[in-house]
Scaffold this motif. Structure first.
Motif, PDB file in Angstrom:
ATOM      1  N   THR A 113      17.951   7.952   9.445  1.00 54.27           N
ATOM      2  CA  THR A 113      18.486   7.268  10.628  1.00 54.27           C
ATOM      3  C   THR A 113      17.359   6.872  11.573  1.00 54.27           C
ATOM      4  O   THR A 113      16.554   7.717  11.958  1.00 54.27           O
ATOM      5  N   GLY A 139      15.418   6.100  15.010  1.00 51.11           N
ATOM      6  CA  GLY A 139      15.570   6.711  16.347  1.00 51.11           C
ATOM      7  C   GLY A 139      15.846   5.693  17.431  1.00 51.11           C
ATOM      8  O   GLY A 139      15.120   5.593  18.415  1.00 51.11           O
ATOM      9  N   GLY A 146      22.466   4.066  18.678  1.00 48.11           N
ATOM     10  CA  GLY A 146      23.456   3.773  17.631  1.00 48.11           C
ATOM     11  C   GLY A 146      22.846   3.668  16.249  1.00 48.11           C
ATOM     12  O   GLY A 146      23.455   3.112  15.334  1.00 48.11           O
ATOM     13  N   ARG A 194      23.330  13.364  21.539  1.00 49.31           N
ATOM     14  CA  ARG A 194      22.684  13.763  20.283  1.00 49.31           C
ATOM     15  C   ARG A 194      21.210  13.380  20.271  1.00 49.31           C
ATOM     16  O   ARG A 194      20.395  14.058  19.641  1.00 49.31           O
ATOM     17  N   THR A 195      20.863  12.316  21.000  1.00 47.39           N
ATOM     18  CA  THR A 195      19.444  11.958  21.080  1.00 47.39           C
ATOM     19  C   THR A 195      18.671  13.048  21.828  1.00 47.39           C
ATOM     20  O   THR A 195      17.551  13.411  21.448  1.00 47.39           O
ATOM     21  N   ASN A 245      18.086  15.694  19.379  1.00 47.24           N
ATOM     22  CA  ASN A 245      17.060  15.298  18.395  1.00 47.24           C
ATOM     23  C   ASN A 245      15.648  15.552  18.920  1.00 47.24           C
ATOM     24  O   ASN A 245      14.814  16.131  18.225  1.00 47.24           O
TER      25      ASN A 245
HETATM   26  N1  ASP Z   1      20.149   7.416  18.957  1.00 44.68           N
HETATM   27  C1  ASP Z   1      19.713   8.448  18.048  1.00 44.68           C
HETATM   28  C2  ASP Z   1      18.236   8.708  18.249  1.00 44.68           C
HETATM   29  O1  ASP Z   1      17.514   7.825  18.656  1.00 44.68           O
HETATM   30  C3  ASP Z   1      20.001   8.100  16.626  1.00 44.68           C
HETATM   31  C4  ASP Z   1      21.490   8.142  16.385  1.00 44.68           C
HETATM   32  O2  ASP Z   1      21.995   9.257  16.172  1.00 44.68           O
HETATM   33  O3  ASP Z   1      22.149   7.103  16.444  1.00 44.68           O
HETATM   34  O4  ASP Z   1      17.776   9.800  18.003  1.00 44.68           O
END
Ligand code: ASP
Length: 430
Positions: free
Chosen positions: A367, A369, A372, A406-407, A410
């Protein structure tokens, strides 16, 4: 006025960002009340977009230069492989634990059982066209065979790869290959190149510094825009309340309980309290931008300055983590997929659950970063376990605030791994 600016810049960055966020929310609410949306959209929101643009502008050069500098600063290739393996293993453990946690929550809370049928059909109608697009994109990816992910990692042209921020994994691949080769050539050949990258790194970090100074204004503008965009989704949010709440609780638990506990257990001389405090600006930044890549500069600065992670570890672990380590996204994907299956009345068998686990771990690695970033990938995972991609319609409407959260998870995960590796790396190299 000058005095006021001076006083403001003397305040710690995370408080400046917090003030910016609160101000943005207040401005957004006032604009909604007084019908001043156009005014804010025309005059304030563009500053937020400009700020994001600057962060995106710096993302690829930053990852490229810091990674090369980080690897080239290691003693030799053996040290690199040890560090690389440890980092990847830790990332994999964290992602897997997050997915298991997400699946556990999804299977016990069963948020999909609590949505009424009318809401489901209303939501599906509303997002029909967006979902069709994602489904087509996912279908194309799915049709390309199981080893296609290698093509996503290995670019056929570096300039092309570097022209799109969502190809970060390809840029990382090239940078790592370049840096490993740099470690392997004779010192007299590599010395000037290493010196060049050290210089470039200083320059890029200075540019980052300029951009970060604009963060409070950028954050104010972004928050005001978000408040205005979000107004139509509030009813949706309450309709899907239990699902949203499950994700929110999962994210908060990972961010404020799991990571600090890991820090307390595995990182000597670092207190949970200090870690949580140091990470505030990074988390707030990730929260407002919804992009791990955009948050990399401030994460690099914070882990080195506040958490005292050495430069060589931070500049290797964090740029890698930007696309590879996504605990928040992984956990979110697990909850979201189970939610969609429950709403659509699809009972997943044990083998489907195992596929879900493996696919979610792998797909969160791929995915990008960016805001969305998870969508095309999520559509692909859904299809691979036999759930129609249209199910995405159910969750897309309330995704932005969950993406913000969630970001934040992360980027906190990346910093946690950097702290653990830093301790180990220095213990084993002394
Ligand atoms: N927006 C998240 C990120 O940049 C990625 C995602 O889960 O859509 O970590």
């Amino acid at each position: 006025m000058k005095n006021l600016t001076k006083r403001f810049t003397a305040i710690p960055l995370y408080i400046q960002i917090l003030i910016g966020m609160i101000l943005g929310i207040i401005i957004g609410i006032i604009a909604l009340r007084l019908n001043g949306e156009k005014l804010i959209h025309d005059w304030l929101v563009p500053w937020g977009q400009l700020f994001i643009r600057l962060l995106q502008l710096i993302a690829i050069p930053l990852v490229f230069v810091t990674l090369i500098k980080g690897i080239a600063g290691l003693k030799d290739v053996q040290t690199f492989s040890r560090l690389g393996i440890k980092t990847m293993l830790l990332y994999l453990c964290f992602i897997s634990a997050s997915v298991v946690f997400g699946m556990g929550l999804g299977l016990t809370v069963k948020p999909g059982m609590l949505v009424n049928r009318e809401t489901v059909s209303e939501i599906k109608e509303r997002y029909e066209s967006i979902i069709a697009e994602k489904a087509v994109a996912a279908e194309e990816v799915k049709d390309q065979g199981p080893l296609n992910f290698l093509n996503d990692i290995v670019p056929h042209n570096i300039v092309r790869a570097a022209s799109n921020n969502s190809n970060m994994l390809q840029v990382i691949f090239f940078a790592v290959m370049f840096a490993v080769a740099l470690l392997m050539v004779s010192k007299d050949k590599s010395k000037p190149v290493v010196a060049l990258f050290n210089g470039l790194d200083d320059i890029i970090m200075k540019m980052v510094d300029f951009i970060i100074r604009a963060a409070p204004l950028g954050v104010t503008a972004l928050m005001a825009g978000l408040v205005m965009d979000f107004k139509g989704d509030i009813s949706m949010f309450s309709a899907l309340g239990v699902y949203a709440l499950t994700v929110v609780v999962a994210m908060l638990v990972i961010m404020f309980i799991f990571y600090p506990l890991v820090i307390a257990l595995f990182v000597r001389k670092m207190r949970m309290k200090d870690f949580i405090r140091a990470m505030y600006p990074v988390q707030l930044f990730a929260f407002t931008t919804s992009s791990s890549a955009a948050t990399l500069p401030i994460n690099l600065e914070t882990t080195q300055r506040e958490l005292k992670v050495s430069e060589d570890v931070a500049s290797f672990v964090l740029p890698m983590g930007v696309t590879i380590n996504m605990d928040g996204t992984a956990c979110y994907q697990a909850v979201a997929i189970l939610f969609i299956a429950q709403v659509l009345g699809i009972d997943l068998s044990l083998s489907q659950l195992v596929v879900l686990l493996v696919m979610t771990v792998l797909s969160s690695i791929g995915t990008p970063g960016i805001p969305g970033g998870t969508y095309v990938i999520l559509a692909m995972v859904l299809m691979s376990i036999g759930i129609p991609a249209e199910g995405l319609a159910l969750i897309i409407g309330i995704d932005r605030p969950l993406d913000m959260l969630r970001t934040s998870v992360n980027v906190t995960g990346d910093a946690t791994v950097a702290c653990i590796i830093d301790r180990n790396y220095h213990i084993s190299s002394t």
